[in-house]
Design an enzyme around this catalytic site. Structure first.
Site, PDB file in Angstrom:
ATOM      1  N   TYR A  29      -1.745  -3.474  -6.709  1.00 54.38           N
ATOM      2  CA  TYR A  29      -1.460  -4.321  -5.542  1.00 54.38           C
ATOM      3  C   TYR A  29      -2.459  -4.179  -4.396  1.00 54.38           C
ATOM      4  O   TYR A  29      -2.790  -3.050  -3.989  1.00 54.38           O
ATOM      5  CB  TYR A  29      -0.060  -4.007  -5.009  1.00 54.38           C
ATOM      6  CG  TYR A  29       0.502  -5.148  -4.183  1.00 54.38           C
ATOM      7  CD1 TYR A  29       1.071  -6.246  -4.808  1.00 54.38           C
ATOM      8  CD2 TYR A  29       0.427  -5.148  -2.796  1.00 54.38           C
ATOM      9  CE1 TYR A  29       1.556  -7.310  -4.079  1.00 54.38           C
ATOM     10  CE2 TYR A  29       0.916  -6.212  -2.046  1.00 54.38           C
ATOM     11  CZ  TYR A  29       1.485  -7.289  -2.697  1.00 54.38           C
ATOM     12  OH  TYR A  29       1.972  -8.345  -1.982  1.00 54.38           O
ATOM     13  N   ARG A  33       2.063 -12.152  -0.382  1.00 54.95           N
ATOM     14  CA  ARG A  33       0.751 -12.484   0.176  1.00 54.95           C
ATOM     15  C   ARG A  33       0.153 -13.745  -0.430  1.00 54.95           C
ATOM     16  O   ARG A  33       0.531 -14.157  -1.524  1.00 54.95           O
ATOM     17  CB  ARG A  33      -0.223 -11.331  -0.118  1.00 54.95           C
ATOM     18  CG  ARG A  33       0.185  -9.987   0.459  1.00 54.95           C
ATOM     19  CD  ARG A  33      -0.413  -9.770   1.799  1.00 54.95           C
ATOM     20  NE  ARG A  33       0.069  -8.579   2.481  1.00 54.95           N
ATOM     21  CZ  ARG A  33      -0.539  -8.066   3.552  1.00 54.95           C
ATOM     22  NH1 ARG A  33      -1.620  -8.616   4.041  1.00 54.95           N
ATOM     23  NH2 ARG A  33      -0.026  -7.001   4.147  1.00 54.95           N
ATOM     24  N   HIS A  58     -10.412  -2.088  11.714  1.00 50.60           N
ATOM     25  CA  HIS A  58      -9.309  -2.911  11.208  1.00 50.60           C
ATOM     26  C   HIS A  58      -9.050  -4.016  12.239  1.00 50.60           C
ATOM     27  O   HIS A  58      -8.068  -3.957  12.983  1.00 50.60           O
ATOM     28  CB  HIS A  58      -8.079  -2.002  11.036  1.00 50.60           C
ATOM     29  CG  HIS A  58      -6.966  -2.636  10.270  1.00 50.60           C
ATOM     30  ND1 HIS A  58      -5.644  -2.267  10.445  1.00 50.60           N
ATOM     31  CD2 HIS A  58      -6.957  -3.602   9.328  1.00 50.60           C
ATOM     32  CE1 HIS A  58      -4.882  -2.971   9.632  1.00 50.60           C
ATOM     33  NE2 HIS A  58      -5.643  -3.788   8.947  1.00 50.60           N
ATOM     34  N   ARG A  82       0.848  -1.190   0.000  1.00 45.16           N
ATOM     35  CA  ARG A  82       0.000   0.000   0.000  1.00 45.16           C
ATOM     36  C   ARG A  82       0.881   1.237   0.000  1.00 45.16           C
ATOM     37  O   ARG A  82       1.958   1.253   0.567  1.00 45.16           O
ATOM     38  CB  ARG A  82      -0.896   0.024   1.243  1.00 45.16           C
ATOM     39  CG  ARG A  82      -2.172  -0.749   1.088  1.00 45.16           C
ATOM     40  CD  ARG A  82      -3.044  -0.629   2.316  1.00 45.16           C
ATOM     41  NE  ARG A  82      -2.404  -1.168   3.485  1.00 45.16           N
ATOM     42  CZ  ARG A  82      -1.801  -0.459   4.420  1.00 45.16           C
ATOM     43  NH1 ARG A  82      -1.782   0.867   4.342  1.00 45.16           N
ATOM     44  NH2 ARG A  82      -1.230  -1.041   5.439  1.00 45.16           N
ATOM     45  N   SER A  87      -1.226  -3.497  10.142  1.00 43.93           N
ATOM     46  CA  SER A  87      -0.945  -4.486   9.109  1.00 43.93           C
ATOM     47  C   SER A  87       0.356  -5.223   9.418  1.00 43.93           C
ATOM     48  O   SER A  87       1.339  -4.601   9.837  1.00 43.93           O
ATOM     49  CB  SER A  87      -0.791  -3.796   7.756  1.00 43.93           C
ATOM     50  OG  SER A  87      -1.959  -3.097   7.434  1.00 43.93           O
ATOM     51  N   LYS A  97      -9.642  -2.130   1.909  1.00 38.39           N
ATOM     52  CA  LYS A  97      -9.393  -0.961   2.766  1.00 38.39           C
ATOM     53  C   LYS A  97     -10.179   0.279   2.313  1.00 38.39           C
ATOM     54  O   LYS A  97     -10.641   1.054   3.138  1.00 38.39           O
ATOM     55  CB  LYS A  97      -7.904  -0.625   2.802  1.00 38.39           C
ATOM     56  CG  LYS A  97      -6.997  -1.800   3.096  1.00 38.39           C
ATOM     57  CD  LYS A  97      -7.218  -2.382   4.465  1.00 38.39           C
ATOM     58  CE  LYS A  97      -6.162  -3.444   4.706  1.00 38.39           C
ATOM     59  NZ  LYS A  97      -6.131  -4.008   6.011  1.00 38.39           N
ATOM     60  N   CYS A 117       1.111  -7.466  11.716  1.00 42.40           N
ATOM     61  CA  CYS A 117       1.476  -7.646  13.132  1.00 42.40           C
ATOM     62  C   CYS A 117       0.842  -8.913  13.706  1.00 42.40           C
ATOM     63  O   CYS A 117       0.640  -9.028  14.906  1.00 42.40           O
ATOM     64  CB  CYS A 117       1.056  -6.429  13.955  1.00 42.40           C
ATOM     65  SG  CYS A 117       2.046  -4.970  13.639  1.00 42.40           S
ATOM     66  N   ASP A 163      -9.090  -9.508   9.259  1.00 43.65           N
ATOM     67  CA  ASP A 163      -8.612  -8.155   8.922  1.00 43.65           C
ATOM     68  C   ASP A 163      -9.609  -7.042   9.210  1.00 43.65           C
ATOM     69  O   ASP A 163      -9.213  -5.971   9.630  1.00 43.65           O
ATOM     70  CB  ASP A 163      -8.205  -8.122   7.441  1.00 43.65           C
ATOM     71  CG  ASP A 163      -7.336  -6.914   7.098  1.00 43.65           C
ATOM     72  OD1 ASP A 163      -6.483  -6.541   7.927  1.00 43.65           O
ATOM     73  OD2 ASP A 163      -7.507  -6.347   6.016  1.00 43.65           O
TER      74      ASP A 163
END
Ligand code: SAT
Ligand code: MN
Length: 571
Positions: free
Chosen positions: A198, A366, A227, A59, A249, A207, A251, A274
């Site tokens: 992406y 990912r 989130h 991102r 993100s 998001k 973590c 998420d």
């Protein structure tokens, strides 16, 4: 649909495809992509591999804009541009941007179709990679389109990789553009994304819609778009409680959501990893759904040891992006096995051996995998009414100070936990890694409006008659002086969750400290993680005050008073 014609006239694609969400459509697109070498079929059943441009791997927060009439509505943590000005710029960028390409129209639903909490979207994109990812990440196709045609409101997302093709020009394997813009218009529920293919830049449902636009809808309508992962926890007596947990993100949300408990009799089941949409029902219970239908998880570090469920989840029907490719047509990433294979092709497409001095997989590589393949999927994961949330967890990646677990004494102090969340940056966003930054509620990159107003919204949720969840903060990432993690993490995290569970049941005692309630003891090895570094905390409070001053008089007074109280208690 008139707007499709308008966007077509602006972007000038060669052709338009209205997506139906079928298996055949997925097959057709993946076959076409394999033929033109933008996708590689893997030996795993139904699975594919994509490699991106090395400059389009995460991102890009610098390019995210929120466009509202009043700049004050977006606050100091977002980039603002006036709507008319941004529209002008977008029209220049998008003019003819899909030449030589196909424009796909993707109707989709976030949440189970027909659920009172579901919301609809239409993404228009020139990226077939986006289409196949949306196939997995959302409920897309005919059923969603029916709802929209019946009159359901929807969020319009217009996306282009920003690389038109000249007549006869051969496409690159990952088209994108140096100039990137991701612009959000909360009033009209529109998102325009240009230049990147992406993840969160391009999969508008995630998001852009489910957090940035949805957070503004939640503010206006009295609910929450967060989130957060959602997990079910069952104790040995068979009692189940649901938790929602917010971490920045990369973590460990996916690992926590699918955790294999190390305590006999304690089980974790996954609802989402998420995003959580949550709303108090008529009985005052906070109900949560996972609006997504897939996982877009970080690959590196995922292994049979750290997350066996994720390893089973991705055994088939998965798209891998920017991991390394093995010689026999499978995937590998750092941490998957103790010993790397003798030779690989790395995420840039170069030969790689264990002697190479580079990473085989990009740190933000990912997997995209369907939710219903999760082996520990909660039996109410698709409950249209959502699951009842009893605990909310805030966690950051902090090598110092923050104890393993703290329980807020009340809702207000809990909101301060969220507002004060600070975490070391990760590879999920472009920029330096490992730098401590304030990331309130792990929503810094995702809150679609003024963060101070968002804090007030959270405070306003506490109302008589509502069963307010207990709020906790955790930190799995404390390190010793040598830089070694002090807490084993992963399956052992259940011991911390158990403490929270039993605190909610009011079954275990706690130490009453100014910063909240702490476990009396979890076990002797972790004592260090449960002591309050008074001076460190006082210093931290100063830093929080400084950060909150950014919001000027918009900052809710209640939170500043809460901070004063904490300071008094520590002095
Ligand atoms: O790229 S995404 O925004 O989808 C993933 C993340 O950063 O959480
Ligand atoms: Mn995320």
């Amino acid at each position: 649909m008139k707007f499709v014609e308008e966007i077509k006239a602006l972007c000038l694609p060669d052709k338009v495809v209205i997506c139906d969400g079928s298996v055949e459509e997925f097959q057709k697109i993946t076959e076409m992509m394999c033929r033109n070498k933008s996708l590689i079929r893997l030996k795993r059943e139904g699975s594919f591999y994509a490699r991106t441009d090395p400059d389009d791997v995460a991102r890009n927060e610098e390019c995210v804009f929120i466009c509202t009439d009043d700049e004050d509505d977006v606050g100091p943590t977002n980039h603002w541009v006036a709507p008319q000005e941004m529209k002008k710029r977008l029209h220049q960028l998008f003019r003819g941007c899909m030449k030589g390409r196909t424009m796909y129209v993707i109707p989709y639903s976030m949440g189970v179709i027909g659920s009172p909490m579901a919301k609809y979207g239409i993404e228009i994109t020139d990226s077939p990679y986006v289409v196949i990812n949306m196939h997995i990440m959302t409920r897309m196709g005919v059923a969603a389109l029916n709802e929209i045609e019946k009159g359901a409101k929807f969020c319009l997302g217009v996306h282009s990789v920003g690389r038109p093709l000249e007549e006869g020009e051969v496409d690159v394997f990952w088209p994108c553009c140096d100039e990137k813009v991701i612009a959000h218009f909360p009033k009209t529920k529109e998102v325009w994304s240009f230049g990147s293919g992406y993840g969160g830049n391009a999969l508008i449902g995630k998001k852009c819609f489910a957090l940035r636009i949805a957070s503004t809808m939640a503010r206006d309508e009295g609910w929450m778009a967060e989130h957060m992962l959602i997990m079910g926890v069952t104790n040995p007596q068979g009692v189940k409680k649901y938790f929602a947990a917010s971490f920045p993100s990369s973590c460990g949300k996916t690992n926590l959501a699918m955790m294999k408990s190390s305590l006999p009799g304690w089980d974790v089941t996954c609802v989402g990893d998420d995003i959580a949409w949550m709303k108090f029902d008529e009985e005052g219970v906070l109900r949560a759904i996972n609006p997504e239908n897939g996982f877009f998880g970080v690959a590196p570090g995922t292994s049979l040891k750290t997350n066996p469920s994720a390893m089973r989840l991705i055994e088939k029907n998965t798209i891998f992006t920017n991991v390394a490719l093995s010689d026999d047509g499978d995937v590998w990433w750092e941490g998957m096995t103790e010993k790397p294979p003798a030779s690989l092709t790395d995420w840039r497409g170069n030969p790689w051996t264990p002697e190479s001095h580079t990473l085989a997989a990009h740190p933000n590589s990912r997997f995209t995998a369907p939710v219903d393949q999760c082996p520990v999927l909660d039996d109410r994961a698709f409950d249209p009414e959502g699951v009842p949330i009893e605990g909310i967890i805030f966690g950051g990646r902090r090598s110092t100070l923050q104890p393993l677990v703290v329980q807020a004494k009340n809702w207000q102090q809990g909101v301060l936990f969220g507002a004060g969340l600070t975490s070391e940056t990760t590879a999920a966003a472009k920029g330096a890694v490992g730098q401590l930054r304030h990331d309130p509620f792990a929503m810094l990159p995702f809150c679609g409006y003024n963060m101070a107003h968002y804090f007030s919204h959270w405070l306003s949720l506490e109302k008589p008659g509502r069963k307010m969840p207990q709020i906790f903060s955790v930190n799995w990432f404390r390190k010793d002086r040598e830089g070694k993690f002090l807490w084993p993490g992963f399956g052992e995290n259940i011991r911390v969750i158990k403490w929270m569970f039993e605190r909610i049941e009011e079954k275990v005692p706690a130490k009453d400290e100014a910063i909240g309630y702490l476990p009396v003891t979890l076990d002797t090895a972790v004592e260090k993680l449960l002591t309050v570094d008074r001076l460190g905390y006082l210093d931290n409070i100063q830093q929080e005050r400084e950060y909150f001053s950014l919001f000027g008089d918009q900052m809710p007074k209640e939170l500043m008073r809460e901070l004063d109280e904490m300071e008094k208690g520590l002095s």
